[in-house]
Design a protein around this motif. Structure first.
Motif, PDB file in Angstrom:
ATOM      1  N   MET A   1       0.846  -1.171   0.000  1.00 50.17           N
ATOM      2  CA  MET A   1       0.000   0.000   0.000  1.00 50.17           C
ATOM      3  C   MET A   1       0.893   1.234   0.000  1.00 50.17           C
ATOM      4  SD  MET A   1      -2.809   1.223   2.790  1.00 50.17           S
ATOM      5  CE  MET A   1      -4.161   0.377   2.037  1.00 50.17           C
ATOM      6  N   SER A   2       0.642   2.113  -0.935  1.00 48.94           N
ATOM      7  CA  SER A   2       1.403   3.347  -1.023  1.00 48.94           C
ATOM      8  C   SER A   2       1.035   4.285   0.114  1.00 48.94           C
ATOM      9  CB  SER A   2       1.119   4.050  -2.356  1.00 48.94           C
ATOM     10  OG  SER A   2       1.668   5.345  -2.347  1.00 48.94           O
ATOM     11  N   GLU A   3       2.018   4.845   0.746  1.00 48.08           N
ATOM     12  CA  GLU A   3       1.768   5.818   1.809  1.00 48.08           C
ATOM     13  C   GLU A   3       1.759   7.250   1.274  1.00 48.08           C
ATOM     14  OE1 GLU A   3       3.437   3.822   5.816  1.00 48.08           O
ATOM     15  OE2 GLU A   3       4.992   4.470   4.401  1.00 48.08           O
ATOM     16  N   LYS A   4       1.944   7.398  -0.026  1.00 46.01           N
ATOM     17  CA  LYS A   4       2.016   8.733  -0.631  1.00 46.01           C
ATOM     18  C   LYS A   4       0.768   9.119  -1.416  1.00 46.01           C
ATOM     19  CE  LYS A   4       6.324   9.699   0.403  1.00 46.01           C
ATOM     20  NZ  LYS A   4       6.781  10.797   1.179  1.00 46.01           N
ATOM     21  N   GLY A   5      -0.067   8.168  -1.759  1.00 49.48           N
ATOM     22  CA  GLY A   5      -1.258   8.480  -2.535  1.00 49.48           C
ATOM     23  C   GLY A   5      -1.660   7.294  -3.391  1.00 49.48           C
ATOM     24  N   PHE A   6      -2.885   7.342  -3.895  1.00 49.87           N
ATOM     25  CA  PHE A   6      -3.467   6.189  -4.566  1.00 49.87           C
ATOM     26  C   PHE A   6      -3.813   6.418  -6.033  1.00 49.87           C
ATOM     27  CE2 PHE A   6      -4.739   6.153  -0.058  1.00 49.87           C
ATOM     28  CZ  PHE A   6      -3.945   5.104   0.342  1.00 49.87           C
ATOM     29  N   SER A   7      -3.642   7.635  -6.526  1.00 46.71           N
ATOM     30  CA  SER A   7      -3.943   7.902  -7.933  1.00 46.71           C
ATOM     31  C   SER A   7      -3.256   9.191  -8.361  1.00 46.71           C
ATOM     32  CB  SER A   7      -5.452   8.036  -8.152  1.00 46.71           C
ATOM     33  OG  SER A   7      -5.906   9.280  -7.644  1.00 46.71           O
ATOM     34  N   GLN A  23      -3.525   9.421   4.950  1.00 48.99           N
ATOM     35  CA  GLN A  23      -3.131   8.673   6.139  1.00 48.99           C
ATOM     36  C   GLN A  23      -4.332   8.065   6.845  1.00 48.99           C
ATOM     37  OE1 GLN A  23       0.117   7.952   7.051  1.00 48.99           O
ATOM     38  NE2 GLN A  23      -1.023   6.494   8.282  1.00 48.99           N
ATOM     39  N   GLU A  24      -5.447   8.774   6.851  1.00 44.13           N
ATOM     40  CA  GLU A  24      -6.656   8.227   7.471  1.00 44.13           C
ATOM     41  C   GLU A  24      -7.145   6.985   6.726  1.00 44.13           C
ATOM     42  OE1 GLU A  24     -11.117   9.583   8.801  1.00 44.13           O
ATOM     43  OE2 GLU A  24      -9.521  11.071   8.748  1.00 44.13           O
ATOM     44  N   ILE A  25      -7.114   7.016   5.412  1.00 47.29           N
ATOM     45  CA  ILE A  25      -7.496   5.838   4.621  1.00 47.29           C
ATOM     46  C   ILE A  25      -6.580   4.665   4.949  1.00 47.29           C
ATOM     47  CG2 ILE A  25      -7.564   4.887   2.281  1.00 47.29           C
ATOM     48  CD1 ILE A  25      -8.439   7.741   1.382  1.00 47.29           C
ATOM     49  N   ILE A  26      -5.295   4.926   5.004  1.00 48.18           N
ATOM     50  CA  ILE A  26      -4.328   3.874   5.328  1.00 48.18           C
ATOM     51  C   ILE A  26      -4.595   3.308   6.714  1.00 48.18           C
ATOM     52  CG2 ILE A  26      -1.886   3.432   5.823  1.00 48.18           C
ATOM     53  CD1 ILE A  26      -1.287   5.543   3.582  1.00 48.18           C
ATOM     54  N   ASP A  27      -4.828   4.179   7.683  1.00 49.20           N
ATOM     55  CA  ASP A  27      -5.068   3.730   9.060  1.00 49.20           C
ATOM     56  C   ASP A  27      -6.325   2.866   9.164  1.00 49.20           C
ATOM     57  OD1 ASP A  27      -2.796   5.136   9.828  1.00 49.20           O
ATOM     58  OD2 ASP A  27      -3.927   6.842  10.641  1.00 49.20           O
ATOM     59  N   VAL A  28      -7.402   3.295   8.529  1.00 49.15           N
ATOM     60  CA  VAL A  28      -8.659   2.532   8.572  1.00 49.15           C
ATOM     61  C   VAL A  28      -8.479   1.185   7.884  1.00 49.15           C
ATOM     62  CG1 VAL A  28     -11.035   2.465   7.719  1.00 49.15           C
ATOM     63  CG2 VAL A  28     -10.156   4.530   8.803  1.00 49.15           C
ATOM     64  N   PHE A  29      -7.823   1.189   6.753  1.00 53.45           N
ATOM     65  CA  PHE A  29      -7.583  -0.065   6.044  1.00 53.45           C
ATOM     66  C   PHE A  29      -6.742  -1.004   6.901  1.00 53.45           C
ATOM     67  CE2 PHE A  29      -5.481  -2.957   3.152  1.00 53.45           C
ATOM     68  CZ  PHE A  29      -6.506  -3.332   2.307  1.00 53.45           C
ATOM     69  N   ALA A  30      -5.678  -0.494   7.500  1.00 51.35           N
ATOM     70  CA  ALA A  30      -4.772  -1.324   8.306  1.00 51.35           C
ATOM     71  C   ALA A  30      -5.483  -1.934   9.505  1.00 51.35           C
ATOM     72  CB  ALA A  30      -3.568  -0.507   8.753  1.00 51.35           C
ATOM     73  N   VAL A  31      -6.357  -1.189  10.123  1.00 48.02           N
ATOM     74  CA  VAL A  31      -7.097  -1.694  11.281  1.00 48.02           C
ATOM     75  C   VAL A  31      -8.021  -2.844  10.877  1.00 48.02           C
ATOM     76  CG1 VAL A  31      -8.955  -1.100  12.899  1.00 48.02           C
ATOM     77  CG2 VAL A  31      -6.987   0.416  12.652  1.00 48.02           C
ATOM     78  N   ARG A  40      -0.254 -10.410   3.893  1.00 46.14           N
ATOM     79  CA  ARG A  40       0.268  -9.384   4.784  1.00 46.14           C
ATOM     80  C   ARG A  40       0.138  -8.015   4.131  1.00 46.14           C
ATOM     81  NH1 ARG A  40       6.648  -9.228   4.068  1.00 46.14           N
ATOM     82  NH2 ARG A  40       6.746 -10.128   1.996  1.00 46.14           N
ATOM     83  N   LEU A  41       0.039  -7.030   4.951  1.00 46.23           N
ATOM     84  CA  LEU A  41      -0.062  -5.654   4.471  1.00 46.23           C
ATOM     85  C   LEU A  41       1.343  -5.071   4.418  1.00 46.23           C
ATOM     86  CD1 LEU A  41      -1.739  -3.202   3.667  1.00 46.23           C
ATOM     87  CD2 LEU A  41      -1.930  -2.646   6.094  1.00 46.23           C
ATOM     88  N   ILE A  42       1.744  -4.655   3.241  1.00 47.33           N
ATOM     89  CA  ILE A  42       3.064  -4.064   3.064  1.00 47.33           C
ATOM     90  C   ILE A  42       2.866  -2.610   2.679  1.00 47.33           C
ATOM     91  CG2 ILE A  42       5.203  -4.123   1.737  1.00 47.33           C
ATOM     92  CD1 ILE A  42       4.537  -7.131   1.231  1.00 47.33           C
TER      93      ILE A  42
END
Length: 68
Positions: A1-7, A23-31, A40-42
């Motif tokens: 998962m990119s931590e810089k953006g998705f598109s 970052q909020e999208i990443i956090d919700v997805f990771a949870v 695994r989530l990379i």
């Protein structure tokens, strides 16, 4: 998962660029992501459309196919 953006739209300084929202999208997805022995989530520090992200994905894929 990119931590810089998705598109292309959320690339730095573009129309939908918002690092806090990303970052909020990443956090919700990771949870909500359930890791298993085979999954695994990379997280990647590279933007999703960058050559660096591409090379990271290819290298990880090569690791997977050598295990199978």
């Amino acid at each position: 998962m990119s931590e810089k953006g998705f598109s292309t739209l959320d690339f730095k300084d573009n129309l939908f660029w918002d690092p806090e929202e990303t970052q909020e999208i990443i956090d919700v997805f990771a949870v909500n992501f359930i890791e298993t022995e085979n999954r695994r989530l990379i997280k990647s520090p590279h933007y999703i459309n960058s050559p660096e992200f591409f090379h990271q994905v290819i290298n990880l894929y090569k690791e997977i196919i050598t295990i199978i």
